[in-house]
Design a protein around this motif. Sequence first.
Motif, PDB file in Angstrom:
ATOM      1  N   LEU A 184       0.833  -1.197   0.000  1.00  0.00           N
ATOM      2  CA  LEU A 184       0.000   0.000   0.000  1.00  0.00           C
ATOM      3  C   LEU A 184       0.864   1.242   0.000  1.00  0.00           C
ATOM      4  N   HIS A 185       0.811   1.983  -1.080  1.00  0.00           N
ATOM      5  CA  HIS A 185       1.441   3.294  -1.181  1.00  0.00           C
ATOM      6  C   HIS A 185       0.352   4.309  -1.480  1.00  0.00           C
ATOM      7  N   THR A 186       0.657   5.583  -1.261  1.00  0.00           N
ATOM      8  CA  THR A 186      -0.343   6.624  -1.474  1.00  0.00           C
ATOM      9  C   THR A 186      -0.884   6.562  -2.905  1.00  0.00           C
ATOM     10  N   HIS A 187      -2.201   6.438  -3.008  1.00  0.00           N
ATOM     11  CA  HIS A 187      -2.936   6.368  -4.286  1.00  0.00           C
ATOM     12  C   HIS A 187      -2.627   5.103  -5.083  1.00  0.00           C
ATOM     13  N   ASN A 188      -2.031   4.098  -4.466  1.00  0.00           N
ATOM     14  CA  ASN A 188      -1.611   2.935  -5.245  1.00  0.00           C
ATOM     15  C   ASN A 188      -1.573   1.689  -4.369  1.00  0.00           C
ATOM     16  N   ALA A 189      -2.294   0.657  -4.798  1.00  0.00           N
ATOM     17  CA  ALA A 189      -2.274  -0.630  -4.102  1.00  0.00           C
ATOM     18  C   ALA A 189      -1.880  -1.708  -5.103  1.00  0.00           C
ATOM     19  N   THR A 190      -0.930  -2.541  -4.720  1.00  0.00           N
ATOM     20  CA  THR A 190      -0.494  -3.626  -5.595  1.00  0.00           C
ATOM     21  C   THR A 190      -0.522  -4.945  -4.827  1.00  0.00           C
ATOM     22  N   LEU A 191      -0.627  -6.017  -5.584  1.00  0.00           N
ATOM     23  CA  LEU A 191      -0.674  -7.357  -5.033  1.00  0.00           C
ATOM     24  C   LEU A 191       0.380  -8.200  -5.726  1.00  0.00           C
ATOM     25  N   GLN A 192       1.208  -8.885  -4.933  1.00  0.00           N
ATOM     26  CA  GLN A 192       2.252  -9.740  -5.505  1.00  0.00           C
ATOM     27  C   GLN A 192       1.964 -11.197  -5.163  1.00  0.00           C
ATOM     28  N   LEU A 193       1.938 -12.045  -6.205  1.00  0.00           N
ATOM     29  CA  LEU A 193       1.746 -13.478  -6.048  1.00  0.00           C
ATOM     30  C   LEU A 193       3.021 -14.206  -6.466  1.00  0.00           C
ATOM     31  N   GLN A 194       3.305 -15.294  -5.756  1.00  0.00           N
ATOM     32  CA  GLN A 194       4.443 -16.138  -6.119  1.00  0.00           C
ATOM     33  C   GLN A 194       3.951 -17.577  -6.280  1.00  0.00           C
ATOM     34  N   PRO A 195       3.245 -17.858  -7.377  1.00  0.00           N
ATOM     35  CA  PRO A 195       2.678 -19.195  -7.552  1.00  0.00           C
ATOM     36  C   PRO A 195       3.721 -20.205  -8.038  1.00  0.00           C
ATOM     37  N   PHE A 196       3.471 -21.426  -7.656  1.00  0.00           N
ATOM     38  CA  PHE A 196       4.211 -22.560  -8.198  1.00  0.00           C
ATOM     39  C   PHE A 196       3.311 -23.202  -9.247  1.00  0.00           C
ATOM     40  N   VAL A 197       3.803 -23.302 -10.489  1.00  0.00           N
ATOM     41  CA  VAL A 197       2.989 -23.784 -11.600  1.00  0.00           C
ATOM     42  C   VAL A 197       3.588 -25.073 -12.147  1.00  0.00           C
ATOM     43  N   GLU A 198       2.815 -26.130 -12.070  1.00  0.00           N
ATOM     44  CA  GLU A 198       3.238 -27.414 -12.619  1.00  0.00           C
ATOM     45  C   GLU A 198       2.510 -27.648 -13.939  1.00  0.00           C
ATOM     46  N   VAL A 199       3.285 -28.024 -14.980  1.00  0.00           N
ATOM     47  CA  VAL A 199       2.731 -28.273 -16.306  1.00  0.00           C
ATOM     48  C   VAL A 199       2.615 -29.787 -16.488  1.00  0.00           C
ATOM     49  N   LEU A 200       1.401 -30.253 -16.755  1.00  0.00           N
ATOM     50  CA  LEU A 200       1.149 -31.681 -16.894  1.00  0.00           C
ATOM     51  C   LEU A 200       0.486 -31.972 -18.240  1.00  0.00           C
ATOM     52  N   ALA A 201       0.744 -33.181 -18.748  1.00  0.00           N
ATOM     53  CA  ALA A 201       0.113 -33.618 -19.993  1.00  0.00           C
ATOM     54  C   ALA A 201      -0.590 -34.945 -19.763  1.00  0.00           C
ATOM     55  N   VAL A 202      -1.648 -35.181 -20.535  1.00  0.00           N
ATOM     56  CA  VAL A 202      -2.384 -36.434 -20.437  1.00  0.00           C
ATOM     57  C   VAL A 202      -1.678 -37.482 -21.289  1.00  0.00           C
ATOM     58  N   ALA A 203      -1.277 -38.576 -20.658  1.00  0.00           N
ATOM     59  CA  ALA A 203      -0.627 -39.674 -21.385  1.00  0.00           C
ATOM     60  C   ALA A 203      -1.681 -40.546 -22.060  1.00  0.00           C
ATOM     61  N   SER A 204      -1.206 -41.535 -22.767  1.00  0.00           N
ATOM     62  CA  SER A 204      -2.118 -42.405 -23.523  1.00  0.00           C
ATOM     63  C   SER A 204      -3.070 -43.181 -22.622  1.00  0.00           C
ATOM     64  N   ASN A 205      -2.654 -43.408 -21.360  1.00  0.00           N
ATOM     65  CA  ASN A 205      -3.522 -44.129 -20.419  1.00  0.00           C
ATOM     66  C   ASN A 205      -4.431 -43.195 -19.622  1.00  0.00           C
ATOM     67  N   SER A 206      -4.518 -41.962 -20.086  1.00  0.00           N
ATOM     68  CA  SER A 206      -5.378 -40.930 -19.480  1.00  0.00           C
ATOM     69  C   SER A 206      -4.872 -40.422 -18.143  1.00  0.00           C
ATOM     70  N   ALA A 207      -3.713 -40.863 -17.704  1.00  0.00           N
ATOM     71  CA  ALA A 207      -3.131 -40.341 -16.466  1.00  0.00           C
ATOM     72  C   ALA A 207      -2.312 -39.087 -16.777  1.00  0.00           C
ATOM     73  N   PHE A 208      -2.294 -38.158 -15.821  1.00  0.00           N
ATOM     74  CA  PHE A 208      -1.504 -36.945 -16.009  1.00  0.00           C
ATOM     75  C   PHE A 208      -0.031 -37.232 -15.737  1.00  0.00           C
ATOM     76  N   GLN A 209       0.810 -36.646 -16.556  1.00  0.00           N
ATOM     77  CA  GLN A 209       2.255 -36.841 -16.461  1.00  0.00           C
ATOM     78  C   GLN A 209       2.905 -35.478 -16.289  1.00  0.00           C
ATOM     79  N   SER A 210       3.724 -35.316 -15.243  1.00  0.00           N
ATOM     80  CA  SER A 210       4.374 -34.028 -14.987  1.00  0.00           C
ATOM     81  C   SER A 210       5.493 -33.799 -15.994  1.00  0.00           C
ATOM     82  N   LEU A 211       5.433 -32.663 -16.687  1.00  0.00           N
ATOM     83  CA  LEU A 211       6.462 -32.319 -17.670  1.00  0.00           C
ATOM     84  C   LEU A 211       7.542 -31.434 -17.053  1.00  0.00           C
ATOM     85  N   PHE A 212       7.124 -30.324 -16.461  1.00  0.00           N
ATOM     86  CA  PHE A 212       8.074 -29.402 -15.839  1.00  0.00           C
ATOM     87  C   PHE A 212       7.279 -28.465 -14.925  1.00  0.00           C
TER      88      PHE A 212
END
Length: 460
Positions: free
Chosen positions: A330-358
Amino acid sequence: MAPACRLGLLLSLLLLAVGASLPGTVVRLNKAALSYVSEIGKAPLQQALNVTVPYFLDWNGEVHQPTRIQTLSVHVSHFHLKFVADFGVRLLVAANFTFKVFRVPEPLELRLPVVVLADARVAQGSIGTPVVSISACFPLFSDTKERFLGLSLSLARGPLALVQKHVRAVLRNKLCLSISNLVQGLNVHLGTLIGLNPVGPESQIRYAMVNVPKVTKDYISLDINAVLFLLGKPIVLPVDATPFVLPLHVGTDGAMAAVGLSQDLFDSVLLLMQKAGALNLDITGQLESDDNLLNTSVLGRLIPEVARRFPKPMPVALKVQLGATPVVILHTHNATLQLQPFVEVLAVASNSAFQSLFSFDMVVNLSLQLSVSKVKLRGTTSVLGDIQLTVASSNVGFIDTNQVHPLMDAVFKRPLLDHLNALLGMGVALPNVVNLHYANPEVFVYEGYVVISSGLFYQR
């Protein structure tokens, strides 16, 4: 609704208008709030003062002859309230009473002007609610005006004096009792301010005063705290050793209420949301959609190992989790929000299970716009600058963040904003009493705190 209940809600403006509040919060009610209560409180006060006068027993030398006295009308011509420093609120009520006395052979009317002075002390109850009590009450009577309906003045003068004395004695007892009953009803309403207010499906906030109200000749100020609950259990919050103090001249001049919300308020609510998992989200796309970027075919153009593992296009999902608590700045006339999310990228394999890529560690800076609707503080966000990302882990070899960044930016920003704005748009309940709303509220952002400057509107 009974007159006592209606006036009780109105008088609550004086004592907690917007009720109790959140950590590091100050609620200040100014003289304009008293003027508003004086204006809209006349009608219910008038009904409450319409007391019943019992029969007057007139001795005729042999037996007591009962004389009926009917209250025809009560008109409150003046209702004034003012703060009394280090005490509470003083009430001044001027009312005109009209009675009909059913005497034989003809009835007569009495018009009696009355002024009632009462002092209401505001204290702190044992459970963290404001408690109001009448410590002094004085009815003052002016001369009675009579209108004789067919009866001569000489015949009525003697009995009339006794009737006047009887009416004044009744009013002396009943008027102060009526006002005291209104105050007792007010305490019941004030107790509802300490209830649980939802923040999300599984989280609530409970409000309570932390010390006695501060009363000056210009305002009443309440320091408020809150307990946050997740799944019915309280969350232990970090203790700020520096209490929040709301400066005197903030917000809009002449406003009825000024509500100061410290940095702690925002930190605490966001901590609750983070612990509840409300800020987490899953981002997916429709494989059949022509503009869907969340598939292995698009990723494979940037990361060769993905193309090798998934020769056919398969759906990709982003699992977004916030392990770190979001930070509001909070600064005068200005409010900001900072997020630090962890994002996992997954793909659906041939058996329909999710597989973590990165996975990525991200830093997202957002502009935060605050508003008030009825009794809720709401927020909307927009992304400031570029999203920062670093590779946290990879199961598909080397990842060039410069190449992947445009894709992540395209598929991540809009779902994140939609999720945050839907969540913050639901709002967090500000302190309130039943049927009382903020009127034309303005939000001011200062260094380290926010002020809501507002009128008040009682909706019957």
